[in-house]
Design an enzyme around this catalytic site. Structure first.
Site, short mmCIF file in Angstrom:
data_model
loop_
_atom_site.label_atom_id
_atom_site.label_comp_id
_atom_site.label_asym_id
_atom_site.label_seq_id
_atom_site.Cartn_x
_atom_site.Cartn_y
_atom_site.Cartn_z
N GLY A 186 -67.64 -24.80 -37.43
CA GLY A 186 -66.49 -24.76 -38.31
C GLY A 186 -66.44 -25.98 -39.21
O GLY A 186 -67.11 -26.99 -38.97
N CYS A 187 -65.63 -25.91 -40.27
CA CYS A 187 -65.60 -26.99 -41.26
C CYS A 187 -64.93 -28.25 -40.72
O CYS A 187 -65.51 -29.35 -40.79
CB CYS A 187 -64.92 -26.51 -42.54
SG CYS A 187 -63.31 -25.71 -42.30
N PHE A 188 -63.71 -28.13 -40.17
CA PHE A 188 -63.09 -29.29 -39.55
C PHE A 188 -63.97 -29.83 -38.43
O PHE A 188 -64.15 -31.04 -38.28
CB PHE A 188 -61.73 -28.91 -38.95
CG PHE A 188 -60.57 -29.05 -39.90
CD1 PHE A 188 -60.38 -30.19 -40.66
CD2 PHE A 188 -59.63 -28.03 -40.00
CE1 PHE A 188 -59.30 -30.32 -41.50
CE2 PHE A 188 -58.54 -28.15 -40.85
CZ PHE A 188 -58.37 -29.29 -41.61
N ALA A 189 -64.53 -28.92 -37.63
CA ALA A 189 -65.35 -29.32 -36.49
C ALA A 189 -66.55 -30.13 -36.93
O ALA A 189 -66.94 -31.10 -36.28
CB ALA A 189 -65.79 -28.09 -35.70
#
Length: 327
Positions: free
Chosen positions: A135-138
């Site tokens: 994921g992007c935040f991750a």
């Protein structure tokens, strides 16, 4: 590989969204790729450039209603979360096929998937064929913490505030993505319970088992911009700034895209690139790690292409040598 010129043939499921649009922009200019088909039932028969208007003049491809997994080498799954499991319930997985899934369905590494955080798992990806793209935040948050976790230095509590652009919410309009609401506005959403916390915690615990007891307080913020993630992580640290910098530079020494900056970083440095920039500040026993990525590239389609390059034995930077827009 398929074709007389040994180019890799790829197919895309879920071709109408932002991540598919960015992936197509990259693949069209990739010297070792041929796009075999792009599936979108709701747009079948339309020219791709009618939906992804920035591709006008770049391709004459049209969206297809059907697909064949037998005539491609690599499949990108760009549909909504949950749709990947449904897809494989309906379709057998050919033995030759390599898969990069941009949804969250297999980020727990179930069903033989490898978690495709390239800065950590590149060698595992190279030996596999099924990849769950992070994921992007991750991605931004893990890149902020991986060197500390690998050295066993994560403390009992970590605090993160991260801003994301409106494209992170996907192409389907919603109350919090309309320009009139998002412009000149900032808001918090999913505080403490964002879905990316699960994959972040899994990775950190694998590197530092005691991190299973680490409390991660994550506050996501909707930013007043279209694309990018800017993450600010603070935690206790007994190292001085020179020691921290050496730790991070050593960890990312062979990274294709992650860079440790010796100056304050800003979001515009990474927009439209696959770079991850990391800034480090230590003061009175506290460490601030700032990280900036483009949520649609290093946070999604760029890292997906990076994973495809690794799967196929290409240079990880192939097709990803992009310049930031800057202004």
């Amino acid at each position: 590989m398929s074709g007389a010129d040994n180019r890799v043939k790829v197919g895309i499921i879920g071709g109408a969204g932002y991540t598919a649009g960015e992936l197509l922009r990259l693949l069209i200019n990739h010297p070792k790729v041929e796009i075999a088909w792009v599936n979108s039932r709701s747009n079948a028969g339309k020219r791709i450039s009618e939906v992804h208007e920035s591709l006008e003049g770049e391709t004459d491809l049209k969206f297809s209603d059907g697909y064949s997994l037998d005539n491609i080498d690599v499949l990108f799954l760009c549909s909504a979360h949950g749709a990947s499991r449904e897809f494989w319930n309906e379709n057998p997985l050919p033995e030759h096929l390599k898969v990069v899934d941009l949804a969250q369905d297999y980020r727990d590494e179930s069903n033989g998937y490898i978690y495709g955080l390239t800065d950590l798992n590149g060698s595992r990806v190279a030996a596999g064929r099924l990849v769950a793209n992070p994921g992007c935040f991750a991605t931004a948050i893990q890149l902020s913490l991986l060197p500390l976790a690998a050295a066993g230095l994560l403390p009992a509590e970590i605090n993160i505030t991260a801003l994301t652009g409106s494209t992170g919410a996907g192409v389907k309009p919603g109350a919090t993505t309309h320009f009139s609401w998002r412009n000149d506005n900032v808001s918090v959403y999913k505080p403490f319970v964002h879905q990316h916390l699960a994959e972040i915690s899994r990775t950190l615990t694998r590197l530092q088992p005691s991190a299973a007891d680490t409390r991660i307080t994550f506050i996501p913020v909707r930013g007043d911009f279209a694309r990018g993630i800017f993450a600010m992580t603070t935690l206790d640290c007994n190292l001085d700034e020179a020691e921290v910098r050496k730790l991070y530079e050593e960890f990312y020494r062979d990274s294709s895209f992650t860079r440790i900056s010796d100056r304050p970083i800003n979001l515009k440095q990474v927009v439209n690139t696959n770079k991850a920039l990391i800034g480090l500040n230590v003061n009175d026993g506290k460490l601030l790690v700032t990280a900036a990525i483009d949520n649609l590239l290093k946070g999604a389609s760029g890292q997906a292409l990076e994973n495809m390059n690794i799967l196929c034995g290409f240079d990880p930077t192939e097709g990803l040598k992009l310049k930031g827009s800057a202004f």
